[in-house]
Design a protein around this motif. Structure first.
Motif, PDB file in Angstrom:
ATOM      1  N   LEU A   1       0.838  -1.191   0.000  1.00 44.18           N
ATOM      2  CA  LEU A   1       0.000   0.000   0.000  1.00 44.18           C
ATOM      3  C   LEU A   1       0.875   1.244   0.000  1.00 44.18           C
ATOM      4  O   LEU A   1       1.831   1.346   0.766  1.00 44.18           O
ATOM      5  N   GLY A   2       0.565   2.184  -0.884  1.00 44.07           N
ATOM      6  CA  GLY A   2       1.310   3.433  -0.944  1.00 44.07           C
ATOM      7  C   GLY A   2       2.518   3.411  -1.852  1.00 44.07           C
ATOM      8  O   GLY A   2       3.108   4.460  -2.115  1.00 44.07           O
ATOM      9  N   LYS A   3       2.890   2.230  -2.359  1.00 37.18           N
ATOM     10  CA  LYS A   3       4.038   2.110  -3.259  1.00 37.18           C
ATOM     11  C   LYS A   3       3.584   2.270  -4.704  1.00 37.18           C
ATOM     12  O   LYS A   3       2.464   1.925  -5.068  1.00 37.18           O
ATOM     13  N   THR A   4       4.493   2.760  -5.539  1.00 41.55           N
ATOM     14  CA  THR A   4       4.175   2.988  -6.951  1.00 41.55           C
ATOM     15  C   THR A   4       4.324   1.709  -7.766  1.00 41.55           C
ATOM     16  O   THR A   4       5.256   0.931  -7.556  1.00 41.55           O
ATOM     17  N   GLY A   5       3.402   1.510  -8.710  1.00 35.42           N
ATOM     18  CA  GLY A   5       3.476   0.358  -9.607  1.00 35.42           C
ATOM     19  C   GLY A   5       2.446   0.485 -10.704  1.00 35.42           C
ATOM     20  O   GLY A   5       1.823   1.536 -10.890  1.00 35.42           O
ATOM     21  N   GLY A   6       2.263  -0.590 -11.463  1.00 38.76           N
ATOM     22  CA  GLY A   6       1.267  -0.601 -12.524  1.00 38.76           C
ATOM     23  C   GLY A   6      -0.130  -0.794 -11.967  1.00 38.76           C
ATOM     24  O   GLY A   6      -0.333  -1.547 -11.005  1.00 38.76           O
ATOM     25  N   ILE A   7      -1.093  -0.115 -12.540  1.00 41.09           N
ATOM     26  CA  ILE A   7      -2.482  -0.189 -12.055  1.00 41.09           C
ATOM     27  C   ILE A   7      -3.201  -1.375 -12.679  1.00 41.09           C
ATOM     28  O   ILE A   7      -3.304  -1.490 -13.902  1.00 41.09           O
TER      29      ILE A   7
END
Length: 325
Positions: A272-278
């Motif tokens: 949660l809160g980390k950047t990645g692909g949606i």
């Protein structure tokens, strides 16, 4: 659990059970999705948790007829694209599901669309056929039953006069427009709106240089004289939408969920809160594919909130060498 319409889902538990039911249905009836699962050595009976469900790359909508229904196709929504590029095609067998989804999505976030005069500035979408956004906004305009509601293709002068008149009368107004057209409007006319909800649908469509959300919203806030610019998160391949009140944070309806995948390993999720692909679960897509790995980058926040940070190409996704049929 008894099957219930997606728009009647109100709890997390109901969503999870419905998502598993939709997965099993689509594994059995959707040839493209089943083949994709097979490439990953995933069998239907092995999936017992929503977190185990595989997400099909959104590019498959460009290459395959993605269907989980044997009913006749009522319409085909297609994405915009540059000359010579392949566009996505969403085959829709039941338009009433789309209408139920976008009507309830909007109502849950903003109240009934019948409360608004709907003004649409969507020239790039009107100039082609097959736009799911145009279908949605046209439905909003018809159901608003306000005489001033309508599309304003290139008549910025008439739109500006209508906006000012409605706002001065205290009428609740929704102005929904593509980013470049909204910028064109505020460059020609000055506004100080107090009763208007301004919503951008994103994209310069090659008409202007792309800019980050903060820069775009700052220009539009100043031009319209409003404190917030709202946004819609939707796409050809989805039948549901997320909405943002202007802070870049989108919320989803109870039948839609966002998960974030690792950009280094498309089959793994991030914290949660980390950047990645949606990744998107959209249970309104019961007759196509409800589990889609998009080309958007973002962060999942608490509850049903998420942030969109940008886009990447499928060529940049590592760990996806299996994802070609």
């Amino acid at each position: 659990m008894q099957n219930i319409p997606f728009y009647e889902i109100t709890t997390v538990d109901a969503f999870k059970q419905a998502a598993l039911q939709v997965f099993r249905k689509q594994y059995s009836t959707n040839d493209t999705y089943r083949k994709f699962c097979g490439l990953l050595s995933i069998k239907k009976e092995e999936i017992r948790l929503v977190e185990q469900i595989p997400f099909m790359p959104i590019s498959f909508f460009k290459e395959h007829e993605v269907l989980s229904s044997s009913q006749p196709v009522q319409t085909v929504f297609s994405s915009s694209g540059t000359t010579g590029s392949t566009t996505s095609k969403h085959f829709v067998t039941d338009l009433s599901l789309y209408e139920a989804s976008f009507t309830e999505c909007f109502s849950q976030h903003y109240g009934p669309v019948t409360d608004y005069t709907v003004l649409a500035l969507l020239p790039s979408y009107l100039e082609r056929t097959g736009s799911s956004l145009i279908y949605m906004v046209d439905h909003f305009i018809a159901h608003s039953k306000k005489p001033e509601s309508g599309f304003y293709l290139n008549d910025l002068e008439k739109l500006a006069k209508t906006l000012k008149k409605l706002d001065e009368k205290g009428e609740k107004t929704l102005l929904i427009g593509v980013s470049f057209a909204l910028l064109d409007l505020v460059e020609k006319y000055e506004f100080q709106l107090k009763n208007t909800l301004v919503m951008e649908t994103g994209g310069m469509k090659g008409r202007r240089k792309e800019m980050v959300r903060e820069e775009l919203h700052e220009l539009l806030q100043k031009g319209f004289g409003v404190n917030q610019i709202h946004s819609e998160y939707g796409m050809t391949e989805l039948l549901s939408q997320g909405y943002s009140n202007g802070d870049g944070i989108f919320t989803t309806p109870p039948w839609m969920d966002i998960q974030i995948r690792d950009t280094e390993d498309a089959l793994s999720s991030v914290a949660l809160g980390k950047t990645g692909g949606i990744n998107v679960i959209d249970l309104a897509n019961v007759n196509s594919c409800a589990f889609i790995a998009t080309q958007d980058l973002g962060r999942k926040l608490d509850g049903n909130r998420f942030e969109v940070l940008g886009r990447f190409d499928t060529s940049d996704i590592r760990g996806c060498n299996l994802m070609v049929l």
